[in-house]
Write a protein that holds these residues in place. Sequence first.
Motif, PDB file in Angstrom:
ATOM      1  N   UNK A  57       4.663 -67.078 -34.015  1.00 34.64           N
ATOM      2  CA  UNK A  57       5.843 -67.161 -34.892  1.00 34.64           C
ATOM      3  C   UNK A  57       6.960 -66.694 -34.663  1.00 34.64           C
ATOM      4  N   UNK A  58       7.047 -65.722 -33.962  1.00 31.91           N
ATOM      5  CA  UNK A  58       8.408 -65.001 -33.289  1.00 31.91           C
ATOM      6  C   UNK A  58       8.907 -66.336 -32.402  1.00 31.91           C
ATOM      7  N   UNK A  59       8.240 -67.104 -31.731  1.00 32.33           N
ATOM      8  CA  UNK A  59       8.502 -67.801 -30.750  1.00 32.33           C
ATOM      9  C   UNK A  59       8.854 -69.240 -31.248  1.00 32.33           C
ATOM     10  N   UNK A  60       8.326 -69.223 -32.541  1.00 34.37           N
ATOM     11  CA  UNK A  60       8.655 -70.751 -33.180  1.00 34.37           C
ATOM     12  C   UNK A  60       7.778 -71.674 -32.761  1.00 34.37           C
ATOM     13  N   UNK A  61       6.397 -71.413 -32.529  1.00 32.11           N
ATOM     14  CA  UNK A  61       5.292 -72.207 -32.102  1.00 32.11           C
ATOM     15  C   UNK A  61       4.426 -72.382 -33.094  1.00 32.11           C
ATOM     16  N   UNK A  62       4.088 -73.571 -33.801  1.00 33.94           N
ATOM     17  CA  UNK A  62       3.022 -73.834 -34.604  1.00 33.94           C
ATOM     18  C   UNK A  62       1.852 -73.826 -34.349  1.00 33.94           C
ATOM     19  N   UNK A  63       0.896 -73.041 -35.094  1.00 39.08           N
ATOM     20  CA  UNK A  63      -0.500 -72.608 -34.747  1.00 39.08           C
ATOM     21  C   UNK A  63      -1.320 -73.358 -35.959  1.00 39.08           C
ATOM     22  N   UNK A  64      -2.509 -74.042 -34.920  1.00 43.09           N
ATOM     23  CA  UNK A  64      -3.483 -74.572 -35.936  1.00 43.09           C
ATOM     24  C   UNK A  64      -4.769 -73.998 -35.533  1.00 43.09           C
ATOM     25  N   UNK A  65      -5.871 -73.883 -36.488  1.00 45.79           N
ATOM     26  CA  UNK A  65      -7.122 -73.282 -36.039  1.00 45.79           C
ATOM     27  C   UNK A  65      -8.303 -74.119 -36.492  1.00 45.79           C
ATOM     28  N   UNK A  66      -9.109 -73.988 -35.549  1.00 52.15           N
ATOM     29  CA  UNK A  66     -10.567 -74.406 -35.731  1.00 52.15           C
ATOM     30  C   UNK A  66     -10.626 -75.493 -34.813  1.00 52.15           C
ATOM     31  N   UNK A  67     -12.151 -75.940 -34.518  1.00 52.55           N
ATOM     32  CA  UNK A  67     -12.275 -76.992 -33.656  1.00 52.55           C
ATOM     33  C   UNK A  67     -11.964 -78.199 -34.300  1.00 52.55           C
ATOM     34  N   UNK A  68     -12.219 -78.662 -35.730  1.00 56.62           N
ATOM     35  CA  UNK A  68     -11.992 -79.737 -36.134  1.00 56.62           C
ATOM     36  C   UNK A  68     -10.469 -80.018 -36.212  1.00 56.62           C
ATOM     37  N   UNK A  69      -9.691 -79.028 -36.462  1.00 54.87           N
ATOM     38  CA  UNK A  69      -8.192 -79.203 -36.761  1.00 54.87           C
ATOM     39  C   UNK A  69      -7.672 -79.523 -35.519  1.00 54.87           C
ATOM     40  N   UNK A  70      -8.300 -78.627 -34.301  1.00 54.86           N
ATOM     41  CA  UNK A  70      -7.890 -78.778 -32.909  1.00 54.86           C
ATOM     42  C   UNK A  70      -8.283 -80.519 -32.592  1.00 54.86           C
ATOM     43  N   UNK A  71      -9.023 -80.830 -33.018  1.00 51.82           N
ATOM     44  CA  UNK A  71      -9.580 -82.358 -32.604  1.00 51.82           C
ATOM     45  C   UNK A  71      -8.683 -83.301 -33.274  1.00 51.82           C
ATOM     46  N   UNK A  72      -8.238 -82.939 -34.447  1.00 59.40           N
ATOM     47  CA  UNK A  72      -7.379 -83.851 -35.196  1.00 59.40           C
ATOM     48  C   UNK A  72      -5.914 -83.765 -34.455  1.00 59.40           C
ATOM     49  N   UNK A  73      -5.499 -82.773 -34.190  1.00 55.69           N
ATOM     50  CA  UNK A  73      -4.070 -82.473 -33.513  1.00 55.69           C
ATOM     51  C   UNK A  73      -4.291 -83.102 -32.140  1.00 55.69           C
ATOM     52  N   UNK A  74      -5.320 -83.072 -31.394  1.00 51.28           N
ATOM     53  CA  UNK A  74      -5.326 -83.674 -30.151  1.00 51.28           C
ATOM     54  C   UNK A  74      -5.219 -85.057 -30.325  1.00 51.28           C
ATOM     55  N   UNK A  75      -5.841 -85.660 -31.249  1.00 57.34           N
ATOM     56  CA  UNK A  75      -5.723 -87.055 -31.498  1.00 57.34           C
ATOM     57  C   UNK A  75      -4.326 -87.949 -31.662  1.00 57.34           C
ATOM     58  N   UNK A  76      -3.304 -86.981 -31.973  1.00 61.15           N
ATOM     59  CA  UNK A  76      -1.930 -87.284 -32.153  1.00 61.15           C
ATOM     60  C   UNK A  76      -1.308 -86.862 -30.967  1.00 61.15           C
ATOM     61  N   UNK A  77      -1.602 -86.035 -30.262  1.00 64.80           N
ATOM     62  CA  UNK A  77      -0.986 -85.508 -28.976  1.00 64.80           C
ATOM     63  C   UNK A  77      -0.856 -86.403 -27.841  1.00 64.80           C
TER      64      UNK A  77
END
Length: 143
Positions: A57-77
């Motif tokens: 948060x201090x670095x301004x980096x968004x964080x997602x958690x969980x394998x399913x959420x990680x896979x969803x974010x990977x699909x858009x990366x």
Amino acid sequence: MTAGVPAMRVLHVIQQLSAGGAARAAITQASGGIGRGDAHAVASLMPPDARGAALAQAAGVPVHHGVDRGLAEAAAADVVQVHFWNTPELYEFIAALTMPARVVLYCPVAGDTPPHVVTPQLADWADCLVACSPYTADVPAFA
């Protein structure tokens, strides 16, 4: 970012965002990319601990958690950078990442002794391997 060039979307995948060295490396890389105008985020496969979440948060980096959420974010990366550590959560993510993706395997481990062995199969899975030391660059899987 250059005018007319879209921002690159990079997802940093880590077993758990904490205050440890691997998490700090992911946050530093992500915040540097954000500073250059790209879109970086961290996917913590396990819930991030409070210290890691505060650092992100201090670095301004968004964080997602969980394998399913990680896979969803990977699909858009555009790039998925997996910060390797031999854990069931990371191997679950690796096995489930079946959509087309440009994958960087970032190896902050020596890679040649248990439990953190970078196998030829793991090396073949990634599009790019990053050795974090000259010693690791000499591990057979990197040849």
